[in-house]
Every structure is written in C-alpha cells, then in structure tokens.
Design a protein around this motif. Structure first.
Motif, PDB file in Angstrom:
ATOM      1  N   GLY A 134       0.784  -1.225   0.000  1.00 51.02           N
ATOM      2  CA  GLY A 134       0.000   0.000   0.000  1.00 51.02           C
ATOM      3  C   GLY A 134       0.816   1.275   0.000  1.00 51.02           C
ATOM      4  O   GLY A 134       0.259   2.365  -0.136  1.00 51.02           O
ATOM      5  N   LYS A 135       2.107   1.156   0.155  1.00 44.71           N
ATOM      6  CA  LYS A 135       2.966   2.352   0.158  1.00 44.71           C
ATOM      7  C   LYS A 135       3.232   2.800  -1.288  1.00 44.71           C
ATOM      8  O   LYS A 135       3.222   2.000  -2.225  1.00 44.71           O
ATOM      9  N   THR A 136       3.520   4.090  -1.445  1.00 45.80           N
ATOM     10  CA  THR A 136       3.967   4.627  -2.732  1.00 45.80           C
ATOM     11  C   THR A 136       5.478   4.717  -2.699  1.00 45.80           C
ATOM     12  O   THR A 136       6.049   5.412  -1.852  1.00 45.80           O
ATOM     13  N   ALA A 137       6.123   3.991  -3.591  1.00 46.06           N
ATOM     14  CA  ALA A 137       7.589   3.931  -3.622  1.00 46.06           C
ATOM     15  C   ALA A 137       8.106   4.692  -4.833  1.00 46.06           C
ATOM     16  O   ALA A 137       7.565   4.562  -5.930  1.00 46.06           O
ATOM     17  N   VAL A 184      14.541  -3.381  -8.861  1.00 48.67           N
ATOM     18  CA  VAL A 184      13.982  -2.956  -7.574  1.00 48.67           C
ATOM     19  C   VAL A 184      12.512  -2.587  -7.745  1.00 48.67           C
ATOM     20  O   VAL A 184      11.659  -2.943  -6.913  1.00 48.67           O
ATOM     21  N   ALA A 185      12.194  -1.873  -8.833  1.00 46.52           N
ATOM     22  CA  ALA A 185      10.810  -1.500  -9.093  1.00 46.52           C
ATOM     23  C   ALA A 185       9.923  -2.739  -9.206  1.00 46.52           C
ATOM     24  O   ALA A 185       8.810  -2.782  -8.655  1.00 46.52           O
ATOM     25  N   THR A 186      10.412  -3.760  -9.912  1.00 46.46           N
ATOM     26  CA  THR A 186       9.644  -5.003 -10.069  1.00 46.46           C
ATOM     27  C   THR A 186       9.390  -5.662  -8.713  1.00 46.46           C
ATOM     28  O   THR A 186       8.281  -6.150  -8.440  1.00 46.46           O
ATOM     29  N   ARG A 187      10.406  -5.683  -7.867  1.00 48.61           N
ATOM     30  CA  ARG A 187      10.256  -6.309  -6.549  1.00 48.61           C
ATOM     31  C   ARG A 187       9.337  -5.502  -5.633  1.00 48.61           C
ATOM     32  O   ARG A 187       8.570  -6.070  -4.846  1.00 48.61           O
ATOM     33  N   LEU A 188       9.403  -4.189  -5.737  1.00 53.21           N
ATOM     34  CA  LEU A 188       8.487  -3.356  -4.938  1.00 53.21           C
ATOM     35  C   LEU A 188       7.049  -3.599  -5.356  1.00 53.21           C
ATOM     36  O   LEU A 188       6.144  -3.635  -4.509  1.00 53.21           O
ATOM     37  N   LYS A 189       6.815  -3.772  -6.655  1.00 56.01           N
ATOM     38  CA  LYS A 189       5.458  -4.071  -7.101  1.00 56.01           C
ATOM     39  C   LYS A 189       4.987  -5.428  -6.573  1.00 56.01           C
ATOM     40  O   LYS A 189       3.808  -5.602  -6.269  1.00 56.01           O
ATOM     41  N   PHE A 234       5.598  -6.542  -3.760  1.00 53.78           N
ATOM     42  CA  PHE A 234       5.173  -6.294  -2.375  1.00 53.78           C
ATOM     43  C   PHE A 234       3.931  -5.394  -2.327  1.00 53.78           C
ATOM     44  O   PHE A 234       3.578  -4.882  -1.274  1.00 53.78           O
ATOM     45  N   GLU A 235       3.308  -5.195  -3.502  1.00 52.19           N
ATOM     46  CA  GLU A 235       2.061  -4.436  -3.630  1.00 52.19           C
ATOM     47  C   GLU A 235       2.231  -2.953  -3.330  1.00 52.19           C
ATOM     48  O   GLU A 235       1.340  -2.301  -2.790  1.00 52.19           O
ATOM     49  N   CYS A 236       3.380  -2.415  -3.716  1.00 54.32           N
ATOM     50  CA  CYS A 236       3.580  -0.975  -3.670  1.00 54.32           C
ATOM     51  C   CYS A 236       3.120  -0.352  -4.991  1.00 54.32           C
ATOM     52  O   CYS A 236       3.203  -0.981  -6.051  1.00 54.32           O
ATOM     53  N   GLU A 237       2.677   0.888  -4.938  1.00 50.97           N
ATOM     54  CA  GLU A 237       2.524   1.683  -6.157  1.00 50.97           C
ATOM     55  C   GLU A 237       3.894   2.295  -6.434  1.00 50.97           C
ATOM     56  O   GLU A 237       4.487   2.894  -5.530  1.00 50.97           O
ATOM     57  N   VAL A 238       4.401   2.139  -7.638  1.00 43.75           N
ATOM     58  CA  VAL A 238       5.770   2.562  -7.926  1.00 43.75           C
ATOM     59  C   VAL A 238       5.789   3.727  -8.921  1.00 43.75           C
ATOM     60  O   VAL A 238       5.246   3.627 -10.020  1.00 43.75           O
ATOM     61  N   LEU A 239       6.422   4.829  -8.498  1.00 45.88           N
ATOM     62  CA  LEU A 239       6.715   5.958  -9.368  1.00 45.88           C
ATOM     63  C   LEU A 239       8.213   5.933  -9.659  1.00 45.88           C
ATOM     64  O   LEU A 239       9.005   5.454  -8.837  1.00 45.88           O
ATOM     65  N   ALA A 240       8.602   6.440 -10.803  1.00 44.15           N
ATOM     66  CA  ALA A 240      10.023   6.424 -11.149  1.00 44.15           C
ATOM     67  C   ALA A 240      10.408   7.718 -11.842  1.00 44.15           C
ATOM     68  O   ALA A 240       9.581   8.383 -12.472  1.00 44.15           O
ATOM     69  N   CYS A 241      11.673   8.058 -11.702  1.00 45.02           N
ATOM     70  CA  CYS A 241      12.216   9.234 -12.361  1.00 45.02           C
ATOM     71  C   CYS A 241      13.539   8.876 -13.006  1.00 45.02           C
ATOM     72  O   CYS A 241      14.447   8.376 -12.333  1.00 45.02           O
ATOM     73  N   ASP A 242      13.634   9.087 -14.321  1.00 46.41           N
ATOM     74  CA  ASP A 242      14.874   8.840 -15.047  1.00 46.41           C
ATOM     75  C   ASP A 242      14.777   9.531 -16.399  1.00 46.41           C
ATOM     76  O   ASP A 242      14.032   9.082 -17.273  1.00 46.41           O
ATOM     77  N   PRO A 243      15.503  10.634 -16.587  1.00 47.98           N
ATOM     78  CA  PRO A 243      15.395  11.384 -17.850  1.00 47.98           C
ATOM     79  C   PRO A 243      15.939  10.636 -19.053  1.00 47.98           C
ATOM     80  O   PRO A 243      15.721  11.055 -20.189  1.00 47.98           O
ATOM     81  N   TYR A 244      16.674   9.539 -18.822  1.00 46.45           N
ATOM     82  CA  TYR A 244      17.290   8.811 -19.928  1.00 46.45           C
ATOM     83  C   TYR A 244      16.548   7.535 -20.285  1.00 46.45           C
ATOM     84  O   TYR A 244      17.013   6.738 -21.096  1.00 46.45           O
ATOM     85  N   ILE A 245      15.388   7.326 -19.667  1.00 47.25           N
ATOM     86  CA  ILE A 245      14.627   6.097 -19.893  1.00 47.25           C
ATOM     87  C   ILE A 245      13.369   6.410 -20.703  1.00 47.25           C
ATOM     88  O   ILE A 245      12.674   7.393 -20.441  1.00 47.25           O
ATOM     89  N   VAL A 274       5.371   0.847 -14.102  1.00 45.13           N
ATOM     90  CA  VAL A 274       5.579   1.989 -13.216  1.00 45.13           C
ATOM     91  C   VAL A 274       5.292   3.277 -13.975  1.00 45.13           C
ATOM     92  O   VAL A 274       5.264   3.307 -15.210  1.00 45.13           O
ATOM     93  N   LYS A 275       5.092   4.367 -13.247  1.00 47.55           N
ATOM     94  CA  LYS A 275       4.756   5.646 -13.851  1.00 47.55           C
ATOM     95  C   LYS A 275       5.950   6.586 -13.762  1.00 47.55           C
ATOM     96  O   LYS A 275       6.533   6.769 -12.690  1.00 47.55           O
ATOM     97  N   LEU A 276       6.337   7.172 -14.899  1.00 45.91           N
ATOM     98  CA  LEU A 276       7.429   8.136 -14.913  1.00 45.91           C
ATOM     99  C   LEU A 276       6.925   9.508 -14.475  1.00 45.91           C
ATOM    100  O   LEU A 276       5.923  10.013 -14.994  1.00 45.91           O
ATOM    101  N   VAL A 277       7.619  10.106 -13.510  1.00 48.40           N
ATOM    102  CA  VAL A 277       7.259  11.426 -12.990  1.00 48.40           C
ATOM    103  C   VAL A 277       8.525  12.252 -12.824  1.00 48.40           C
ATOM    104  O   VAL A 277       9.640  11.774 -13.049  1.00 48.40           O
TER     105      VAL A 277
END
Length: 535
Positions: A140-143, A155-160, A162-173, A183-186
């Motif tokens: 239930g956490k936002t990671a 890491v993002a895959t493993r967090l998901k 564990f039922e986390c909502e995953v946000l990510a930031c990477d200008p080169y992806i 995951v959602k890019l922000v």
C-alpha cells in the motif's frame, strides 16, 4: 599481455585469463600508491575494484597501459576523461552484480522496516522485547525509484511484488520501458512530494552528486523512508543526518558512503543513528556477483586481444551488439577509406565530414565515424590514436568533424563518403561494400570502381592518346608489375584520373619520371598497410 590485479577479484572469474597462454597475470593486493606507481609501467591491463584509484598519477606512470578493467559497475574511482586522453580503454561490468544490488536493496529495506538488526541484537543479548521493534509494511505504500536502469528496474519489479505503487524518475529512460515495468514516470519533485519510500539507483556523476540535499529532503513527506544502495554522495550526508535527527525521515537504509571506510563525524553519526540500518558497501557482495563481474571483464580483455568489439567499454562509442555482425564490414570499409583519403591530402586536415547514405543511415553511425577518424589521424600525429582518444585529439588539433546521414543512396544500397579539407583543398572519396569487401566507387568527381590494394599509384593528367602506354613503359623498365588499372575522366580529351594497383612500392625517382612523361598535375603513391580484402 601483462595484467596486474590490484583488488580482490573472484578466482573463478579470472580462470579465462589464466588459461590463455598469451597472458601473464600478477595478483598484487594491498599495494601502497607509491608501490603501484613503481610497478604499473610494466603492465598493459590493470584489473581493479573500488579499492584502487586510477588517477592522473597512475595513468602517467602506466606507460604501456592499454586498458583499465573495473570489475564492477561504478567507475568513480577511475579518471575516465584522462584515461581517454591517453588512449586507454576503460571497461566495466555493468550487469554482473545487477541482481545482487537489487536484492540487497530489498534486504536492507525489509531489515530497516522490520527492525531486524536491532531485534536480532536484543534477542542475542538475552532480552525478550517485542513492542520496541514494531515495524511497518510495504503493502500500500507509494515507492519512488530514482534511476530506472538495470538495478532500478529490478527494484521497481520487486516493490510491485510487495504491492507498492511505484513511481520512477529517469530522464534517460523511454516511457515504454516504464510502461513495461508497470511503473509511472514522474519528475524528481513529484517523487519527493508523493512517495513514502524513496530509493536511488543512479551512478555518481557531476550531475547526481548531492542530488538529494536539504531542499529535496524538506519536500519529502514526514516519516519518509530513504534508501541508498547506489553510490555514496548522491544523497547529501550532512543533510540526511539532520533530517534523521529532526524526525523528517523515519527510517533510512544506507550501504554506500562518500568516504569508505567512513571516518568523518557526520558519517559516524549516520552509522550510529538508531533509525539508520547500515551495511559496509555490500550491494555487489554475493558469490555469484563477484564471479559474474570477474568473468565479464575477463571476456572484455580477451575480446581486446582477439580484436573483437568491446561490449562494455565506457569511453568508446559502440553499436548495439545485435547489429555488430552487420556493421563489422562497414568498420573495415571506413578504416580503408580513411587510410586512403588522408594520403591524398597535403598537410593536416581542417575539416572532416563522414556521410552515410542508404539503409545504414537508419542506425547509429558514430562508431564508424570514430573508427574512421582514428585511422585518418593515425597518419598525421605522432601519438597512438584509437577509438578512445580520436575525437579528443581532433578537438585539440582544431579539426571540425561532421557526420551526415540520408536514407537515399542512388545506385548503392549503402554508400559512405569521406571529405577531408585542408590548406584550401578538398579531397572526396566514396566507398561501398561488394559481397562484404570494401571498394572505392568515387574519387573527387570521378566515378571509379576498384578494390584498394597495398601499393597503388594515383595520377591526374590531360587525357590524350599514348598516356597509358607511357606509364606502362616506365613501370616495365623499372620492373614494377601493374596488377590492375582503373581510369576515370570528366569528358573526352579532358582531365583523366588513373589509379594503378601495383605489386611493389614505387620510388620517388620513378614517380618523377612518370610525372614528367605524362605532365601529371597530381601524382601520389599510396601505401595501404591497413587493407583487408575479406570482411
């Protein structure tokens, strides 16, 4: 090839090198800097981990060094720019410890969230306490994952999981990669403002050093969980300690430090803090990872010896390896063209243009450009030039290098054109592949068609009867056999260009004799030591 290993590297990974009779390897661990400086001049390759600093002093002392092989991901202990200026290749092993680092991130996160380390110490001390070690769940956490590369993606895959909502930031992806990972890019700021858990997985660069400081920490939610299993210094450590002390951060997990081993009061304060779970840079420390990174750099060294493409060189432009079989003949072609073209130019070039036409223009051609540039500059400078330092040398010489591409190639499926300009003169050479072998199809404005040979003679003269006979007579008199001849001319009785393939070198005296007999406006002997007649 002599190799020195200066840090602990898995023996199983070095077996590939030990079995090769071309390699002499010395394992010298724990050397002081002065000792290493005294030894390094004898070696062509140094294999390191994070314990050896490959700086300017070391690179200057390493007179024979061809490669720095970093058995791991990070290269912050290697002065890559200075290595490049010396023509030294730097390779690393970016994928060997990917899984290890991702799993350690999760292990540290779970240990921190469930108070595993302090509960373990309490129970081992004979206590039976439960309430002080009440933890928090990931569900239930936002990671927020900063850096969605190989490790960050895992890491993002493993967090998901564990039922986390995953946000990510990477200008080169690309957005597609984030979508594939679910995951959602922000933006960075959205990560700081919205996430309950924040974990960083970027390299340490000028751009990322101190990336998360007092401003970023202040934007975070109260009670946030912060993780760093990437590189020490990405998170500003004094600011992190302040945020721990004032309660802004509830839990932190840290595996990496700006100084290793840590000695400053700030780092000691972080390590001692009761809500910070720490490890001594163990992200890559699994048996599997240590073997993997050693195998990876060993393969790169063997690739270098066998003149095969390097997959993980950090200071050489490289093709997608899936395309290498297709592109290898073009590397040979551009190398031959550059070797031929520079011999037609008097003095140093001022501008060099590489043009790619046809299907090849759909791909990244920068490795071809750098390969051609290295071959070309190797003829005009005293130092060794390779794909590592070619662009830097060109820049230092004031040479403008341009690259153009078009998918239209007229009569050819693929065509490469090299234009070298200098001293007010311009030389143009175009080449193509015929059954995988390089051929020259244009010189200046003349359509030609010949296979470059080791010894050639090129001349321009006014087209009139008897010229070919005069050339043949002089060559015969000096017992120089002509293998083939290619003639181009702009118009009948206009200027003609002749290129002769000959079995041996032509002396300057013979060149002068031919020049006088034909009244040649230009004549040049060409020596193509780099010619390869097969792909």
């Amino acid at each position: 090839m002599k190799i020195i290993v200066t840090d602990e590297v898995a023996d199983q990974g070095l077996e590939l090198l030990k079995q090769d009779p071309r390699i002499e390897m010395d394992i010298r661990l724990g050397l002081k800097k002065e000792e290493l400086l005294a030894l390094i001049g004898d070696y062509e390759v140094i294999i390191t981990r994070s314990g050896t600093t490959v700086d300017k002093d070391l690179l200057d002392a390493a007179k024979n060094l061809k490669m720095v092989a970093r058995a791991g991901v990070g290269i912050d202990n290697v002065d890559v720019d200075y290595a490049s200026s010396k023509g030294v290749i730097v390779v690393n092993a970016p994928f060997g410890n990917t899984n290890s680092a991702a799993e350690h991130t999760m292990a540290l996160l779970m240990a921190a969230c469930r108070n595993v380390t302090v509960a373990n110490a309490s129970l081992k001390a004979g206590e039976w306490k439960r309430a002080p070690f009440t933890g928090v769940e990931l569900k239930g956490k936002t990671a927020g994952v900063i850096g969605l590369g190989k490790v960050g993606g895992r890491v993002a895959t493993r967090l998901k999981a564990f039922e986390c909502e995953v946000l990510a930031c990477d200008p080169y992806i690309a957005v597609k990669r984030a979508h594939d990972l679910g995951v959602k890019l922000v933006s960075h700021d959205e990560i700081y403002k919205k996430c309950d858990i924040i974990t960083v997985h970027t390299p340490l660069t000028d751009e990322t050093k101190g990336m998360i400081g007092a401003r970023e920490l202040a934007m975070m939610k109260d009670g946030v969980i912060v993780m760093n299993v990437a590189r020490g210094g990405i998170i500003d450590e004094p600011a992190l300690l302040d945020a721990m002390n004032n309660g802004k951060i509830a839990i932190a997990g840290v595996d990496v430090w700006s100084e290793e081993p840590p000695k400053t009061d700030v780092l000691k304060g972080l390590i001692a803090h009761p809500r910070v779970t720490v490890t001594p840079h163990l992200g890559a420390n699994t048996h599997e990872a240590q073997i993997n990174v050693a195998v990876d750099v060993s393969k790169e060294i063997l690739n270098y010896l066998d003149e095969k493409p390097l997959e993980n060189a950090v200071n050489i432009p490289r093709f997608d390896m899936a395309l290498m079989d297709q592109m290898r003949p073009f590397l040979n072609l551009v190398n031959v063209m550059a070797d031929f073209g520079i011999q037609l130019l008097d003095g140093h070039p001022e501008k060099i243009t590489f043009s790619y036409a046809g299907a090849i223009a759909h791909y990244d051609c920068s490795p071809l450009t750098v390969c051609g540039l290295a071959a070309l500059l190797g003829r005009v400078v005293d130092q060794d030039v390779n794909m590592v330092n070619a662009s830097l040398i060109a820049e230092q010489m004031g040479i403008v290098v341009e690259e153009t591409k078009t998918t239209s190639a007229d009569a050819f499926s693929n065509l490469i054109t090299l234009i070298a300009e200098g001293d007010g003169k311009r030389r143009t050479i175009a080449g193509a592949l015929f059954e995988g072998a390089p051929r020259i199809v244009r010189l200046r404005d003349y359509a030609m068609d010949f296979t470059p040979e080791e010894h050639m003679l090129l001349l321009h003269y006014a087209d009139r009867p008897g010229m070919i006979g005069k050339i043949g007579t002089i060559m015969g008199k000096h017992e120089i056999n002509i293998g083939s001849m290619n003639l181009g001319r702009s118009e009948k009785k206009g200027e003609a260009m002749v290129i002769l393939s000959i079995d041996s070198a032509v002396s300057q005296a013979v060149i002068e004799e031919i020049k006088q007999a034909t009244e040649a406006t230009f004549i040049r002997a060409i020596h193509m030591a780099s010619v390869k007649t097969s792909p």
